[in-house]
Design an enzyme around this catalytic site. Structure first.
Site: not given
Ligand code: NAD
Length: 503
Positions: A177, A230, A233, A235, A286, A387
């Site tokens: 997803k 992602g 928060e 996570g 990230c 971040e």
């Molecule tokens: P996000 O956490 O808002 O969303 C990530 C994904 O989770 C999206 O697909 C979103 O739809 C889904 N999601 C949101 N709420 C959810 C829930 N309650 N249950 C299940 N799924 C849910 O992150 P973002 O804004 O899309 O991306 C940016 C973030 O990702 C930054 O914090 C970045 O550091 C992190 N990131 C980390 C890495 C890594 O490898 N460590 C790589 C890329 C991005």
């Protein structure tokens, strides 16, 4: 007319059960680029069921590694053949500069599928037998089952490959997803997986919101494992939801990575490297080097070099090959970056470069921000601890290696870090003391599917890539085979009073 994209469930293209769609916005123009079927809870369950059936009844988990590897190689080949279209989609949907989409993105997707094909072949011949007290023993690694993969918007195509390739190489089935802000290359990869002849339901792709489709997947009893990339928060929420049926989780979360410039670094090279570390993909990475620690004796001259070159970075439409830095993903993200810049000013830091929205001729609706450098930063300020996920660098001076390590480690995050130095022995000493999953020495952003990637502390759980990442998709089973036969003396631990056959 805008192109329409559908979900991929059970090997077939499908609309959402509700019939709902959403718009994909091109961040370079702010205009609608495509229309996408919007998966809801029902579609998440439908996709999880398709993956469940493919795992429980299909051939995929039973295949030999070398057979599965052929499918991964076929996907890699199709990505190569479709590189132009995939790159264009990533540029117009996720704002990747076209140079980056055609280069790093396509290259990384192909090598991820190839590397996991290699690992799948190699790992199939493992399981040495060992003999112990009248029994033969071996360890077998098996697929876990149905994996839910949830990805962010910043590197959609790469993130999809990072999740799909190891999951299926290890014999699992998967539902991916993507984020609503950039789903197109995921859906296109879903199509290529079907074209590669993968059995129906092995790879399913649904674009939907986190609150609906995302939560339904993570909460579903049909799903055995969650791979999430992602924010920290979200996570935390994933860990809570996954606890329902004790799903195995890997979490790749946020970062606030420290780059340390020692006084013996090649300054010219380190200036370019530090800029690459922060401004690649407009800082929406990230592992971006968002905190730059510079030894005090070279601090002034280094800052001057940084500011001069930052002013030369060409901000422009992602589709324009001359652009060094494209837009940020959305209006919301642009406003977040602006808010953080205001916070930095309020905290007393000095804007030395940028600090404002960037205007790009002919693209008034795009989401552009200038490469921004803050001096006079203290490591405890919010701009040095939170971040931002935009093109904003915080530069902080330090006295000696000891202080650099202490300040760098003062963060809730631990994803990546780096050292710039002319002395390898000194750089390695510093690198080994950084509490992060990856450390680059005289380089940045070098992620390699053969080596593990992931975070310490609140940057995550588990690792992606390499043998370690592959093992995150496998269960471990110990098989004990008794060799003595039924006529042997009973093992002393069998201490029940069971009547003997002759009694
Ligand atoms: P996000 O956490 O808002 O969303 C990530 C994904 O989770 C999206 O697909 C979103 O739809 C889904 N999601 C949101 N709420 C959810 C829930 N309650 N249950 C299940 N799924 C849910 O992150 P973002 O804004 O899309 O991306 C940016 C973030 O990702 C930054 O914090 C970045 O550091 C992190 N990131 C980390 C890495 C890594 O490898 N460590 C790589 C890329 C991005």
């Amino acid at each position: 007319m805008t192109e329409r994209f559908q979900l991929w469930i059970g090997g077939e293209s499908s609309g959402a059960t509700s019939g709902e769609t959403f718009d994909s916005i091109d961040p370079s123009t702010g205009e609608v680029y495509a229309q996408v079927a919007k998966a809801g809870k029902d579609d998440a369950v439908r996709a999880a069921q398709a993956a469940r059936t493919a795992f429980d009844e299909g051939p995929w988990p039973k295949m030999r590694g070398r057979e599965r590897a052929q499918y991964l190689l076929k996907v890699a080949e199709l990505v190569k053949q479709n590189a132009g279209r995939l790159a264009e989609l990533e540029t117009n949907d996720a704002g990747h500069t076209i140079r980056m989409s055609k280069g790093a993105d396509i290259g990384m997707v192909i090598s991820t599928f190839r590397v996991f094909a290699e690992i799948a072949v190699r790992e199939e011949d493992e399981a040495p037998l060992t003999r112990s007290q009248g029994s033969m023993n071996y360890i077998r690694r098996e697929p876990i089952g149905v994996c839910a993969a949830i990805t962010p918007w910043n590197f959609p195509m790469q993130m999809a490959a990072w999740k799909i390739a190891p999951a299926i190489a290890a014999g699992n089935t998967v539902v991916v997803k993507p984020a609503l802000l950039a789903p197109l290359t995921h859906l296109e990869l879903g199509r290529l997986c079907v074209e590669a002849g993968l059995p129906a339901g092995v790879v399913n792709v649904i674009a939907g919101s986190g609150a609906d489709a995302g939560e339904a997947l993570v909460d579903s009893p049909l799903v055995d494992r969650v791979a999430f990339t992602g924010s920290t928060e979200v996570g935390r929420r994933i860990m809570q939801l996954a606890s329902g049926n004790i799903k195995k989780c890997t979490l790749e979360l946020g970062g606030k990575s420290a780059a340390i410039v020692l006084d013996d670094a090649d300054l010219d090279y380190a200036v370019d490297g530090a800029l690459w570390g922060i401004f690649f993909h407009a800082g929406q990475v990230c592992s971006a080097g968002t905190r730059l620690f510079v030894q005090r004796s070279i601090h002034e001259v280094f800052l001057a070099g940084l500011v001069k070159r930052a002013d030369g970075i060409r901000v422009g439409s992602a589709a324009e090959p001359a652009s060094d830095m494209g837009p940020v993903i959305s209006k919301g993200q642009l406003e977040t970056v602006e808010r953080y810049v205001a916070t930095g000013r309020d905290e007393g830091a000095d804007v030395l470069a940028g600090g404002e929205r960037a205007m790009v001729e002919g693209h008034d609706g795009g989401f552009y921000f200038q490469p921004t450098i803050f001096g006079g930063v203290d490591n405890s300020m919010r701009i040095a601890q939170e971040e931002i996920f935009g093109p904003v660098l915080a530069v902080i001076p330090f006295e000696d290696d000891e202080e650099a390590v202490r300040l760098a480690n003062r963060s809730i995050y631990g994803l990546a870090g780096g050292v710039w130095s002319g002395d390898n022995a000194r750089a390695v000493k510093v690198a080994e003391r950084l509490r992060t999953g990856t450390v680059w020495i005289n380089d940045w952003h070098m992620i390699n599917p053969r080596y593990p990637f992931g975070g310490y502390k609140q940057s995550g759980l588990g690792r992606e890539h390499g043998e370690v990442g592959f093992d995150e998709y496998r269960e471990i089973k110990h098989i004990h085979l008794d060799l003595a036969g039924p006529n042997r003396a009973r093992h002393p631990w069998w201490d029940l009073s069971v009547p003997k056959r002759s009694d």
